[in-house]
Design an enzyme around this catalytic site. Structure first.
Site, PDB file in Angstrom:
ATOM      1  N   ASP A  24       0.809  -1.218   0.000  1.00 11.86           N
ATOM      2  CA  ASP A  24       0.000   0.000   0.000  1.00 11.86           C
ATOM      3  C   ASP A  24       0.848   1.278   0.000  1.00 11.86           C
ATOM      4  OD1 ASP A  24      -2.300  -1.604   0.097  1.00 11.86           O
ATOM      5  OD2 ASP A  24      -2.203  -1.705   2.281  1.00 11.86           O
ATOM      6  N   LYS A  27       1.770   2.253  -5.095  1.00  9.38           N
ATOM      7  CA  LYS A  27       2.399   1.777  -6.339  1.00  9.38           C
ATOM      8  C   LYS A  27       1.495   2.076  -7.531  1.00  9.38           C
ATOM      9  CE  LYS A  27       2.339  -2.323  -4.432  1.00  9.38           C
ATOM     10  NZ  LYS A  27       2.015  -2.010  -3.044  1.00  9.38           N
ATOM     11  N   ASN A  49      -5.392 -10.293  -3.664  1.00  6.18           N
ATOM     12  CA  ASN A  49      -5.054  -9.747  -2.343  1.00  6.18           C
ATOM     13  C   ASN A  49      -4.610  -8.287  -2.472  1.00  6.18           C
ATOM     14  OD1 ASN A  49      -2.789 -10.626  -3.748  1.00  6.18           O
ATOM     15  ND2 ASN A  49      -1.700 -11.409  -1.963  1.00  6.18           N
ATOM     16  N   GLY A  51      -4.668  -4.320  -3.708  1.00  2.37           N
ATOM     17  CA  GLY A  51      -5.670  -3.280  -3.924  1.00  2.37           C
ATOM     18  C   GLY A  51      -4.958  -1.992  -4.280  1.00  2.37           C
ATOM     19  N   HIS A  52      -5.074  -1.586  -5.534  1.00  2.00           N
ATOM     20  CA  HIS A  52      -4.372  -0.388  -6.006  1.00  2.00           C
ATOM     21  C   HIS A  52      -5.402   0.667  -6.410  1.00  2.00           C
ATOM     22  CE1 HIS A  52      -0.859  -3.250  -7.272  1.00  2.00           C
ATOM     23  NE2 HIS A  52      -1.130  -3.308  -5.996  1.00  2.00           N
ATOM     24  N   THR A  53      -5.325   1.828  -5.787  1.00  2.00           N
ATOM     25  CA  THR A  53      -6.282   2.895  -6.085  1.00  2.00           C
ATOM     26  C   THR A  53      -5.606   3.980  -6.909  1.00  2.00           C
ATOM     27  OG1 THR A  53      -7.372   2.448  -3.997  1.00  2.00           O
ATOM     28  CG2 THR A  53      -7.890   4.547  -5.031  1.00  2.00           C
ATOM     29  N   GLN A 238       1.787  -5.878  -3.373  1.00  2.00           N
ATOM     30  CA  GLN A 238       2.327  -5.985  -2.010  1.00  2.00           C
ATOM     31  C   GLN A 238       3.632  -5.173  -1.910  1.00  2.00           C
ATOM     32  OE1 GLN A 238       1.401  -9.466  -3.430  1.00  2.00           O
ATOM     33  NE2 GLN A 238      -0.571  -8.603  -2.923  1.00  2.00           N
ATOM     34  N   THR A 253       3.318 -12.469   2.401  1.00  2.00           N
ATOM     35  CA  THR A 253       2.430 -13.103   1.438  1.00  2.00           C
ATOM     36  C   THR A 253       3.190 -14.281   0.828  1.00  2.00           C
ATOM     37  OG1 THR A 253       0.857 -12.673  -0.339  1.00  2.00           O
ATOM     38  CG2 THR A 253       3.020 -11.601  -0.541  1.00  2.00           C
ATOM     39  N   ARG A 317      -9.899  -3.373   6.442  1.00  2.00           N
ATOM     40  CA  ARG A 317      -9.302  -3.350   7.787  1.00  2.00           C
ATOM     41  C   ARG A 317      -8.533  -2.050   8.007  1.00  2.00           C
ATOM     42  NH1 ARG A 317      -5.807  -8.789   7.746  1.00  2.00           N
ATOM     43  NH2 ARG A 317      -5.573  -8.180   5.574  1.00  2.00           N
ATOM     44  N   ARG A 319      -5.495   0.081   8.672  1.00  2.00           N
ATOM     45  CA  ARG A 319      -4.066  -0.262   8.551  1.00  2.00           C
ATOM     46  C   ARG A 319      -3.343   0.217   9.803  1.00  2.00           C
ATOM     47  NH1 ARG A 319      -3.948   2.235   2.507  1.00  2.00           N
ATOM     48  NH2 ARG A 319      -4.863   0.475   1.407  1.00  2.00           N
TER      49      ARG A 319
HETATM   50  P1  GDP Z   1      -0.826   0.374  -3.587  1.00  2.00           P
HETATM   51  O1  GDP Z   1      -1.444  -0.891  -3.124  1.00  2.00           O
HETATM   52  O2  GDP Z   1       0.634   0.432  -3.315  1.00  2.00           O
HETATM   53  O3  GDP Z   1      -1.127   0.704  -5.021  1.00  2.00           O
HETATM   54  O4  GDP Z   1      -1.465   1.523  -2.688  1.00  2.00           O
HETATM   55  P2  GDP Z   1      -3.013   1.691  -2.322  1.00  2.00           P
HETATM   56  O5  GDP Z   1      -3.718   2.185  -3.529  1.00  2.00           O
HETATM   57  O6  GDP Z   1      -3.538   0.486  -1.652  1.00  2.00           O
HETATM   58  O7  GDP Z   1      -2.929   2.790  -1.196  1.00  2.00           O
HETATM   59  C1  GDP Z   1      -2.505   4.090  -1.453  1.00  2.00           C
HETATM   60  C2  GDP Z   1      -3.657   5.049  -1.141  1.00  2.00           C
HETATM   61  O8  GDP Z   1      -3.161   6.353  -1.050  1.00  2.00           O
HETATM   62  C3  GDP Z   1      -4.727   5.098  -2.233  1.00  2.00           C
HETATM   63  O9  GDP Z   1      -5.960   5.323  -1.621  1.00  2.00           O
HETATM   64  C4  GDP Z   1      -4.325   6.299  -3.068  1.00  2.00           C
HETATM   65  O10 GDP Z   1      -5.409   6.912  -3.728  1.00  2.00           O
HETATM   66  C5  GDP Z   1      -3.771   7.205  -2.009  1.00  2.00           C
HETATM   67  N1  GDP Z   1      -2.678   8.094  -2.436  1.00  2.00           N
HETATM   68  C6  GDP Z   1      -1.724   7.884  -3.372  1.00  2.00           C
HETATM   69  N2  GDP Z   1      -0.825   8.874  -3.353  1.00  2.00           N
HETATM   70  C7  GDP Z   1      -1.216   9.736  -2.402  1.00  2.00           C
HETATM   71  C8  GDP Z   1      -0.681  10.947  -1.875  1.00  2.00           C
HETATM   72  O11 GDP Z   1       0.363  11.419  -2.277  1.00  2.00           O
HETATM   73  N3  GDP Z   1      -1.382  11.539  -0.875  1.00  2.00           N
HETATM   74  C9  GDP Z   1      -2.522  11.031  -0.377  1.00  2.00           C
HETATM   75  N4  GDP Z   1      -3.125  11.708   0.600  1.00  2.00           N
HETATM   76  N5  GDP Z   1      -3.050   9.888  -0.822  1.00  2.00           N
HETATM   77  C10 GDP Z   1      -2.397   9.247  -1.809  1.00  2.00           C
HETATM   78  P1  IMO Z   2      -1.036  -4.108  -2.240  1.00  2.00           P
HETATM   79  O1  IMO Z   2      -0.664  -4.609  -3.605  1.00  2.00           O
HETATM   80  C1  IMO Z   2      -0.870  -4.618   2.093  1.00  2.00           C
HETATM   81  C2  IMO Z   2      -0.830  -8.761   3.560  1.00  2.00           C
HETATM   82  C3  IMO Z   2      -2.029  -9.263   4.325  1.00  2.00           C
HETATM   83  C4  IMO Z   2      -1.344 -10.221   5.275  1.00  2.00           C
HETATM   84  C5  IMO Z   2      -0.252 -10.823   4.422  1.00  2.00           C
HETATM   85  C6  IMO Z   2      -0.605 -12.180   3.823  1.00  2.00           C
HETATM   86  O2  IMO Z   2      -2.305  -3.381  -2.183  1.00  2.00           O
HETATM   87  O3  IMO Z   2       0.129  -3.366  -1.635  1.00  2.00           O
HETATM   88  P2  IMO Z   2      -2.227 -12.908   1.852  1.00  2.00           P
HETATM   89  O4  IMO Z   2      -3.705 -12.786   1.705  1.00  2.00           O
HETATM   90  O5  IMO Z   2      -1.463 -12.256   0.766  1.00  2.00           O
HETATM   91  O6  IMO Z   2      -1.790 -14.315   2.077  1.00  2.00           O
HETATM   92  O7  IMO Z   2      -1.894 -12.132   3.225  1.00  2.00           O
HETATM   93  O8  IMO Z   2      -0.013  -9.900   3.379  1.00  2.00           O
HETATM   94  N1  IMO Z   2      -1.127  -8.208   2.217  1.00  2.00           N
HETATM   95  C7  IMO Z   2      -1.078  -6.901   1.929  1.00  2.00           C
HETATM   96  N2  IMO Z   2      -0.853  -5.820   2.713  1.00  2.00           N
HETATM   97  N3  IMO Z   2      -1.070  -4.466   0.769  1.00  2.00           N
HETATM   98  C8  IMO Z   2      -1.260  -5.531  -0.034  1.00  2.00           C
HETATM   99  O9  IMO Z   2      -1.306  -5.441  -1.378  1.00  2.00           O
HETATM  100  C9  IMO Z   2      -1.325  -6.813   0.548  1.00  2.00           C
HETATM  101  N4  IMO Z   2      -1.536  -8.060   0.064  1.00  2.00           N
HETATM  102  C10 IMO Z   2      -1.402  -8.894   1.098  1.00  2.00           C
HETATM  103  O10 IMO Z   2      -2.686  -8.217   4.991  1.00  2.00           O
HETATM  104  O11 IMO Z   2      -0.720  -9.514   6.318  1.00  2.00           O
HETATM  105 MG    MG Z   3      -2.930  -1.530  -1.789  1.00  2.00          MG
END
Ligand code: GDP
Ligand code: IMO
Ligand code: MG
Length: 439
Positions: A24, A27, A49, A51-53, A238, A253, A317, A319
């Site tokens: 998270d 990326k 597993n 989640g990219h926003t 991840q 993971t 959940r 974080r």
């Molecule tokens: P990923 O799994 O690594 O792609 O990251 P996630 O998408 O799960 O989590 C990053 C969160 O931060 C998302 O809700 C994005 O929309 C948000 N986000 C990304 N860059 C920024 C930033 O510079 N500032 C803020 N406030 N939010 C951001």
């Molecule tokens: P992105 O791509 C954050 C964590 C789970 C758990 C561990 C193992 O959005 O960064 P799994 O279901 O993969 O066997 O769970 O890994 N986990 C992540 N934590 N971001 C993720 O993906 C994750 N994918 C799995 O919370 O601790």
């Molecule tokens: Mg994510």
């Protein structure tokens, strides 16, 4: 001749985007930003597993199994051989994006016939195993990721995407696997529901029909793409500290979520990668169990969670939040061999009076910048912090380095110094435009 072909393919630009913490790191945002200079975006490990926003043009998209590149017209999105694919989840994701006007067809979404398939028994098995586990739960996403990868490594209970189209052998194999899984599930939990192989076969045969236009040998396809000069972008899921080999085992993971997974998960040789970008959150978050030395259990941790909206995209959940951990992040950077980093969510820290960055650990009285290989050592690691004053100013409108207050620049410079890698991007908000490119 073969040397000539290899060097031809290496002329191609291939970029990789990898998370250097526990996931998270945002990326998805950097992958989205870079899709305009690339032709192909490839996921190489993990499954739903992730989640990219991403956010642009006033729209927010949440991607789980689909590579972020699927949103950019003209880009081909590839689900590589290293993934574990839940066909139901994938079809749902395709449908929800299609309904929002995103074009997804056999041209711009390719799925490897070598990728492994997640079945209901993988989720069922994970549920009983997590419940029966002694000690702290791993806190998995319960998507059947680990159980599917275990069957991949074990070989006898594994079914790959390509197998779904060999109907007779698929049916026979599935009957056998489901019978064995039922025996195993009942042995651990005598009350659990049994799975019906015929129903699963019928459902998955239908899924296979719908996915067929996308299924190819993606390795062969990627090699042809490289030869024809198409630019590749690898999207890590991840983070490096969740890598099954290099992360905080067993709280990881089940795939190589660092750069180590790129070659096995795509068939593209590591040598083809010309730029490795490490994605770093300006602080640290973690979802699930496992040690987290810089975790904040106080009002500051809650403040970061609230301002950064730190709730999981996949499971919802909260974080766990903490200060920036330079020991862990520098380790991630070393494992991946990153050329540069992107410092994300810097704006989230804007209102804090004082900021702390962990530059070393104290482990049983000894100062170290080495990341421990055993979780018991990480569990007793006390962070040694460098303190900086906060800048107390909204930075979400900053578009170039000189727009940032001196305190924010100092913070980013300190992150870079501790990690030992130059900064290429600074992100000050979730939108595509809220990004500073550092020359
Ligand atoms: P990923 O799994 O690594 O792609 O990251 P996630 O998408 O799960 O989590 C990053 C969160 O931060 C998302 O809700 C994005 O929309 C948000 N986000 C990304 N860059 C920024 C930033 O510079 N500032 C803020 N406030 N939010 C951001
Ligand atoms: P992105 O791509 C954050 C964590 C789970 C758990 C561990 C193992 O959005 O960064 P799994 O279901 O993969 O066997 O769970 O890994 N986990 C992540 N934590 N971001 C993720 O993906 C994750 N994918 C799995 O919370 O601790
Ligand atoms: Mg994510």
């Amino acid at each position: 001749m073969s040397i000539l072909l290899l060097s031809e393919s290496l002329l191609v630009t291939a970029t990789a985007v990898v998370g250097l913490q526990w996931g998270d790191e945002a990326k998805g945002k950097i992958v989205d930003l870079l899709t305009d200079e690339h032709d192909v975006v490839i996921r190489y490990q993990g499954g739903n597993n992730a989640g990219h926003t991403v956010r642009f043009d006033g729209q927010t998209y949440k991607l789980s199994l689909l590579p972020t590149g699927v949103l950019r017209p003209g880009v081909t999105a590839v689900i590589g051989n290293g993934l574990v694919v839940n066909p139901e989840a994938l079809l749902k994701e395709i449908k929800s994006l299609t309904e929002r006007g995103v074009k997804i067809d056999g041209e711009n979404l390719l799925i490897s016939d070598r990728a492994h398939v997640i079945f209901p028994h993988h989720m069922a098995e994970e549920a009983v195993l997590e419940k029966s586990r002694k000690g702290e739960a791993i806190g998995t996403t319960m998507r059947g990721i680990g159980t599917c990868y275990r069957d991949k490594a074990g070989r006898t209970h594994a079914i790959r995407v390509g197998d779904l189209f060999h109907t007779d052998t698929f049916q026979a194999k599935l009957q056998d696997i489901v019978a064995q899984k039922n025996t195993l599930l009942r042995a651990v939990d005598p009350t659990c529901a049994l799975l019906n192989a015929d129903e699963v076969f019928a459902t998955y045969s239908e899924f296979a029909k719908q996915l067929k236009p996308h299924v190819v040998d993606t390795t062969a396809w990627l090699h042809k793409a490289m030869k024809s000069g198409r630019k590749l972008l690898f999207e890590g899921a991840q983070g490096s500290l969740l890598d099954v080999d290099h992360g905080t085992f067993p709280y990881v993971t089940s795939s190589n979520s660092s750069a180590a997974g790129i070659h096995p998960g795509s068939g593209v040789p590591e040598r083809a990668i010309t730029r490795m970008i490490g994605i770093v959150k300006a602080y640290t978050t973690r979802v699930g169990g496992g040690p987290f030395p810089t975790e904040l259990h106080d009002a500051t941790g809650q403040h970061i969670r609230d301002v950064g909206h730190e709730y999981g995209t996949v499971t919802g959940r909260p974080r766990r939040c903490g200060w920036f951990d330079g020991v862990a992040t520098a380790y991630g950077a070393r494992i991946c061999g990153v050329d540069c980093i992107a410092v994300m969510l810097l704006d989230v820290l804007a209102q804090l009076d004082e900021l702390q960055l962990c530059e070393a650990y104290d482990i049983r009285g000894e100062r170290t910048t080495d990341f421990p290989s055993h979780v018991d050592d990480l569990a007793v690691a006390k962070p040694i912090f460098r303190k900086l004053p906060g800048w107390k100013q909204d930075i979400t409108g900053a578009r170039k380095l000189s727009d940032l207050p001196a305190g924010a620049r100092k913070y980013v410079d300190t992150v870079s110094e501790i990690v030992g890698v130059p900064v290429a991007y600074i992100s000050v908000g979730p939108d595509r435009v809220q990004t500073i490119t550092v020359k």
